[in-house]
Design a protein around this motif. Structure first.
Motif, PDB file in Angstrom:
ATOM      1  N   PRO A 245       0.806  -1.235   0.000  1.00 43.96           N
ATOM      2  CA  PRO A 245       0.000   0.000   0.000  1.00 43.96           C
ATOM      3  C   PRO A 245       0.834   1.277   0.000  1.00 43.96           C
ATOM      4  O   PRO A 245       0.340   2.337  -0.391  1.00 43.96           O
ATOM      5  CB  PRO A 245      -0.828  -0.118   1.290  1.00 43.96           C
ATOM      6  CG  PRO A 245      -0.833  -1.576   1.610  1.00 43.96           C
ATOM      7  CD  PRO A 245       0.482  -2.106   1.141  1.00 43.96           C
ATOM      8  N   GLY A 246       2.078   1.197   0.424  1.00 43.49           N
ATOM      9  CA  GLY A 246       2.932   2.382   0.466  1.00 43.49           C
ATOM     10  C   GLY A 246       3.680   2.663  -0.815  1.00 43.49           C
ATOM     11  O   GLY A 246       4.513   3.579  -0.857  1.00 43.49           O
ATOM     12  N   ASN A 247       3.398   1.922  -1.876  1.00 40.53           N
ATOM     13  CA  ASN A 247       4.114   2.117  -3.136  1.00 40.53           C
ATOM     14  C   ASN A 247       3.593   3.377  -3.826  1.00 40.53           C
ATOM     15  O   ASN A 247       2.526   3.376  -4.434  1.00 40.53           O
ATOM     16  CB  ASN A 247       3.922   0.892  -4.035  1.00 40.53           C
ATOM     17  CG  ASN A 247       4.869   0.888  -5.214  1.00 40.53           C
ATOM     18  OD1 ASN A 247       4.960   1.864  -5.960  1.00 40.53           O
ATOM     19  ND2 ASN A 247       5.586  -0.203  -5.397  1.00 40.53           N
ATOM     20  N   LEU A 248       4.354   4.462  -3.740  1.00 42.00           N
ATOM     21  CA  LEU A 248       3.907   5.745  -4.283  1.00 42.00           C
ATOM     22  C   LEU A 248       3.879   5.741  -5.805  1.00 42.00           C
ATOM     23  O   LEU A 248       3.045   6.427  -6.414  1.00 42.00           O
ATOM     24  CB  LEU A 248       4.812   6.869  -3.776  1.00 42.00           C
ATOM     25  CG  LEU A 248       4.815   7.109  -2.262  1.00 42.00           C
ATOM     26  CD1 LEU A 248       5.680   8.311  -1.929  1.00 42.00           C
ATOM     27  CD2 LEU A 248       3.400   7.301  -1.738  1.00 42.00           C
ATOM     28  N   ASP A 249       4.788   4.993  -6.435  1.00 41.40           N
ATOM     29  CA  ASP A 249       4.785   4.926  -7.900  1.00 41.40           C
ATOM     30  C   ASP A 249       3.479   4.322  -8.403  1.00 41.40           C
ATOM     31  O   ASP A 249       2.884   4.806  -9.374  1.00 41.40           O
ATOM     32  CB  ASP A 249       5.970   4.099  -8.392  1.00 41.40           C
ATOM     33  CG  ASP A 249       7.305   4.750  -8.090  1.00 41.40           C
ATOM     34  OD1 ASP A 249       7.341   5.987  -7.963  1.00 41.40           O
ATOM     35  OD2 ASP A 249       8.310   4.027  -7.970  1.00 41.40           O
ATOM     36  N   ALA A 250       3.021   3.263  -7.735  1.00 37.22           N
ATOM     37  CA  ALA A 250       1.765   2.634  -8.134  1.00 37.22           C
ATOM     38  C   ALA A 250       0.580   3.552  -7.846  1.00 37.22           C
ATOM     39  O   ALA A 250      -0.373   3.627  -8.629  1.00 37.22           O
ATOM     40  CB  ALA A 250       1.593   1.301  -7.414  1.00 37.22           C
ATOM     41  N   ARG A 251       0.642   4.276  -6.724  1.00 37.97           N
ATOM     42  CA  ARG A 251      -0.479   5.172  -6.376  1.00 37.97           C
ATOM     43  C   ARG A 251      -0.581   6.331  -7.368  1.00 37.97           C
ATOM     44  O   ARG A 251      -1.674   6.720  -7.796  1.00 37.97           O
ATOM     45  CB  ARG A 251      -0.296   5.683  -4.943  1.00 37.97           C
ATOM     46  CG  ARG A 251      -1.553   6.313  -4.339  1.00 37.97           C
ATOM     47  CD  ARG A 251      -1.406   6.451  -2.829  1.00 37.97           C
ATOM     48  NE  ARG A 251      -1.359   5.148  -2.175  1.00 37.97           N
ATOM     49  CZ  ARG A 251      -2.430   4.430  -1.843  1.00 37.97           C
ATOM     50  NH1 ARG A 251      -3.647   4.892  -2.110  1.00 37.97           N
ATOM     51  NH2 ARG A 251      -2.284   3.261  -1.252  1.00 37.97           N
ATOM     52  N   TRP A 252       0.569   6.898  -7.748  1.00 32.16           N
ATOM     53  CA  TRP A 252       0.538   7.978  -8.741  1.00 32.16           C
ATOM     54  C   TRP A 252       0.091   7.442 -10.103  1.00 32.16           C
ATOM     55  O   TRP A 252      -0.715   8.060 -10.792  1.00 32.16           O
ATOM     56  CB  TRP A 252       1.920   8.631  -8.876  1.00 32.16           C
ATOM     57  CG  TRP A 252       1.981   9.590 -10.030  1.00 32.16           C
ATOM     58  CD1 TRP A 252       1.355  10.793 -10.123  1.00 32.16           C
ATOM     59  CD2 TRP A 252       2.680   9.403 -11.262  1.00 32.16           C
ATOM     60  NE1 TRP A 252       1.625  11.386 -11.340  1.00 32.16           N
ATOM     61  CE2 TRP A 252       2.435  10.547 -12.065  1.00 32.16           C
ATOM     62  CE3 TRP A 252       3.482   8.390 -11.780  1.00 32.16           C
ATOM     63  CZ2 TRP A 252       2.969  10.700 -13.341  1.00 32.16           C
ATOM     64  CZ3 TRP A 252       4.022   8.537 -13.040  1.00 32.16           C
ATOM     65  CH2 TRP A 252       3.765   9.681 -13.809  1.00 32.16           C
ATOM     66  N   GLY A 253       0.609   6.262 -10.492  1.00 33.72           N
ATOM     67  CA  GLY A 253       0.199   5.671 -11.762  1.00 33.72           C
ATOM     68  C   GLY A 253      -1.293   5.412 -11.804  1.00 33.72           C
ATOM     69  O   GLY A 253      -1.962   5.662 -12.821  1.00 33.72           O
ATOM     70  N   LEU A 254      -1.849   4.939 -10.686  1.00 35.90           N
ATOM     71  CA  LEU A 254      -3.295   4.697 -10.623  1.00 35.90           C
ATOM     72  C   LEU A 254      -4.068   6.004 -10.736  1.00 35.90           C
ATOM     73  O   LEU A 254      -5.130   6.047 -11.386  1.00 35.90           O
ATOM     74  CB  LEU A 254      -3.635   3.985  -9.314  1.00 35.90           C
ATOM     75  CG  LEU A 254      -5.102   3.607  -9.110  1.00 35.90           C
ATOM     76  CD1 LEU A 254      -5.613   2.709 -10.240  1.00 35.90           C
ATOM     77  CD2 LEU A 254      -5.303   2.928  -7.755  1.00 35.90           C
ATOM     78  N   ALA A 255      -3.555   7.081 -10.133  1.00 37.48           N
ATOM     79  CA  ALA A 255      -4.203   8.392 -10.263  1.00 37.48           C
ATOM     80  C   ALA A 255      -4.287   8.817 -11.729  1.00 37.48           C
ATOM     81  O   ALA A 255      -5.323   9.306 -12.193  1.00 37.48           O
ATOM     82  CB  ALA A 255      -3.441   9.434  -9.449  1.00 37.48           C
ATOM     83  N   GLU A 256      -3.208   8.621 -12.469  1.00 32.76           N
ATOM     84  CA  GLU A 256      -3.198   8.967 -13.891  1.00 32.76           C
ATOM     85  C   GLU A 256      -4.223   8.129 -14.666  1.00 32.76           C
ATOM     86  O   GLU A 256      -4.923   8.633 -15.552  1.00 32.76           O
ATOM     87  CB  GLU A 256      -1.800   8.748 -14.467  1.00 32.76           C
ATOM     88  CG  GLU A 256      -0.775   9.754 -14.028  1.00 32.76           C
ATOM     89  CD  GLU A 256      -0.772  10.976 -14.926  1.00 32.76           C
ATOM     90  OE1 GLU A 256      -0.226  10.899 -16.046  1.00 32.76           O
ATOM     91  OE2 GLU A 256      -1.335  12.004 -14.512  1.00 32.76           O
ATOM     92  N   VAL A 257      -4.320   6.845 -14.328  1.00 35.16           N
ATOM     93  CA  VAL A 257      -5.223   5.942 -15.047  1.00 35.16           C
ATOM     94  C   VAL A 257      -6.684   6.290 -14.776  1.00 35.16           C
ATOM     95  O   VAL A 257      -7.497   6.405 -15.705  1.00 35.16           O
ATOM     96  CB  VAL A 257      -4.925   4.482 -14.655  1.00 35.16           C
ATOM     97  CG1 VAL A 257      -6.053   3.559 -15.105  1.00 35.16           C
ATOM     98  CG2 VAL A 257      -3.603   4.022 -15.259  1.00 35.16           C
ATOM     99  N   VAL A 258      -7.045   6.466 -13.502  1.00 33.77           N
ATOM    100  CA  VAL A 258      -8.459   6.745 -13.207  1.00 33.77           C
ATOM    101  C   VAL A 258      -8.852   8.114 -13.742  1.00 33.77           C
ATOM    102  O   VAL A 258     -10.022   8.334 -14.104  1.00 33.77           O
ATOM    103  CB  VAL A 258      -8.767   6.617 -11.701  1.00 33.77           C
ATOM    104  CG1 VAL A 258      -8.498   5.194 -11.218  1.00 33.77           C
ATOM    105  CG2 VAL A 258      -8.000   7.620 -10.865  1.00 33.77           C
ATOM    106  N   LEU A 259      -7.903   9.052 -13.817  1.00 33.08           N
ATOM    107  CA  LEU A 259      -8.200  10.340 -14.444  1.00 33.08           C
ATOM    108  C   LEU A 259      -8.510  10.158 -15.921  1.00 33.08           C
ATOM    109  O   LEU A 259      -9.462  10.744 -16.455  1.00 33.08           O
ATOM    110  CB  LEU A 259      -7.015  11.290 -14.260  1.00 33.08           C
ATOM    111  CG  LEU A 259      -7.189  12.709 -14.817  1.00 33.08           C
ATOM    112  CD1 LEU A 259      -8.377  13.413 -14.161  1.00 33.08           C
ATOM    113  CD2 LEU A 259      -5.912  13.511 -14.608  1.00 33.08           C
ATOM    114  N   ALA A 260      -7.721   9.310 -16.599  1.00 31.91           N
ATOM    115  CA  ALA A 260      -7.987   9.029 -18.015  1.00 31.91           C
ATOM    116  C   ALA A 260      -9.327   8.330 -18.207  1.00 31.91           C
ATOM    117  O   ALA A 260      -9.963   8.462 -19.257  1.00 31.91           O
ATOM    118  CB  ALA A 260      -6.862   8.172 -18.588  1.00 31.91           C
ATOM    119  N   LEU A 261      -9.783   7.611 -17.174  1.00 27.27           N
ATOM    120  CA  LEU A 261     -11.071   6.918 -17.241  1.00 27.27           C
ATOM    121  C   LEU A 261     -12.235   7.811 -16.822  1.00 27.27           C
ATOM    122  O   LEU A 261     -13.379   7.360 -16.744  1.00 27.27           O
ATOM    123  CB  LEU A 261     -11.033   5.668 -16.350  1.00 27.27           C
ATOM    124  CG  LEU A 261     -10.145   4.526 -16.858  1.00 27.27           C
ATOM    125  CD1 LEU A 261      -9.972   3.453 -15.782  1.00 27.27           C
ATOM    126  CD2 LEU A 261     -10.724   3.923 -18.128  1.00 27.27           C
ATOM    127  N   GLY A 262     -11.935   9.098 -16.544  1.00 30.37           N
ATOM    128  CA  GLY A 262     -12.996  10.051 -16.233  1.00 30.37           C
ATOM    129  C   GLY A 262     -13.373  10.138 -14.766  1.00 30.37           C
ATOM    130  O   GLY A 262     -14.375  10.759 -14.425  1.00 30.37           O
TER     131      GLY A 262
END
Length: 325
Positions: A245-262
């Motif tokens: 859960p502390g993986n910041l790279d994965a958390r930022w990457g997920l933020a980019e993905v869900v933003l692209a998904l609206g």
């Protein structure tokens, strides 16, 4: 190691040595020293029995020290590190690295660790001999095999600044060790940085099949994002976060993905979580600003972009800021 029955006389400044079907070591640092592991050695009229050592030209005789333990230790950047343990009475160690049946390095070690800088791409092994207070070399340790990965570390050191230069080294590394998941993953990353996404994808998938590491998986998620495979990328990032859960790279990457998904509100939350832990994380303010713009919060987004530009003069950040001025 002498196995043939042919008579043999070794001549030293301290006198002659006549091995008799013998496994021995001779060394010279100051005075010559002899360690006898198997068989017998004639020293003039005297015969030295197996398991003993002698300082030639003197009356010094000594039981040899038992073998030390050699254990791999966490490695440095490009280095292979081994920990040397015991035995009691050791005053140092002689360490040998062999490859293809040949000694490629022999060195004396005074501490408890041995650091080896790879010289090639090959299979190798290390073994150690404990030295007593007379400098006699004891029985050898069991050989510890390892991989020399010079090309891998040369290539990795060039990333991300020179992906084309790194590619050449990493291709050599993979050619020597086709099952090296780290080298395959770094090669995929070099291709990704060059925008060669279709070539990078099967390499990432092969690397993950060999070693399912968070680092490789996070980079694979970023590749899927650029390929617009947002659903697959989200699954990759969530899998990493479920384990770490502390993986910041994965958390930022997920933020980019869900933003692209609206899903701007979810992207905002994820970006703020990263920012709270690491305020200087590259481009997280950019991601947060994009999410806020989707929510109509232009002034806060503009302030975030200005702050990001001070830390990271990225052209994408500059272009977005210019559009909302």
């Amino acid at each position: 190691m002498r196995e043939a029955p042919v008579p043999l006389l070794l001549s030293t400044p301290e006198g002659g040595i006549r091995p008799l079907g013998t496994h021995l070591r001779l060394s010279r640092e100051g005075r010559a020293r002899l360690s006898l592991y198997q068989g017998q050695v004639a020293l003039g009229k005297e015969r030295l029995p197996a398991g003993e050592g002698a300082v030639l030209g003197t009356e010094e005789r000594r039981r040899l020290l038992p073998p030390p333990l050699v254990r791999p230790a966490p490695e440095g950047t490009g280095q292979v590190v081994f920990r040397l343990v015991g035995p009691e009475g050791a005053r140092g160690f002689r360490v040998e690295v062999r490859s293809g049946g040949q000694v490629v390095l022999s060195a004396q070690v005074t501490g408890r660790t041995f650091t080896y800088q790879p010289q090639a791409d090959r299979l190798a092994e290390v073994r150690a001999f404990a030295l007593d207070d007379l400098g006699l070399e004891g029985f050898p340790s069991d050989p510890v095999p390892f991989r020399e990965r010079k090309s891998f570390f040369l290539g990795k050191a060039l990333l991300p600044q020179d992906p084309k230069g790194a590619e050449a080294h990493l291709r050599r590394a993979v050619a020597v060790f086709p099952d090296d998941a780290e080298a395959i993953g770094e090669l995929a990353f070099a291709l990704y940085l060059q925008g060669r996404y279709p070539e990078a994808r099967p390499l990432y998938e092969k690397a993950l099949a060999l070693l399912d590491s968070p680092d490789i998986r996070v980079r694979y998620g970023r590749l899927l994002y650029h390929l617009r495979r947002y659903g697959e990328a989200e699954e990759v990032y969530r899998r990493v976060l479920a384990q770490d859960p502390g993986n910041l790279d994965a958390r930022w990457g997920l933020a980019e993905v869900v933003l692209a998904l609206g899903r701007a509100k979810e992207a905002e939350l994820l970006a703020r979580q990263v920012l709270a832990v690491k305020p200087d994380y590259p481009l997280v303010r950019f991601t947060l600003a994009k999410a806020l713009l989707e929510e109509g919060k232009k002034e806060e987004a503009r302030a975030l972009l200005l702050a990001e530009l001070r830390l990271n003069p990225d052209p994408e950040v500059r272009a977005l800021l210019a559009r909302i001025q």
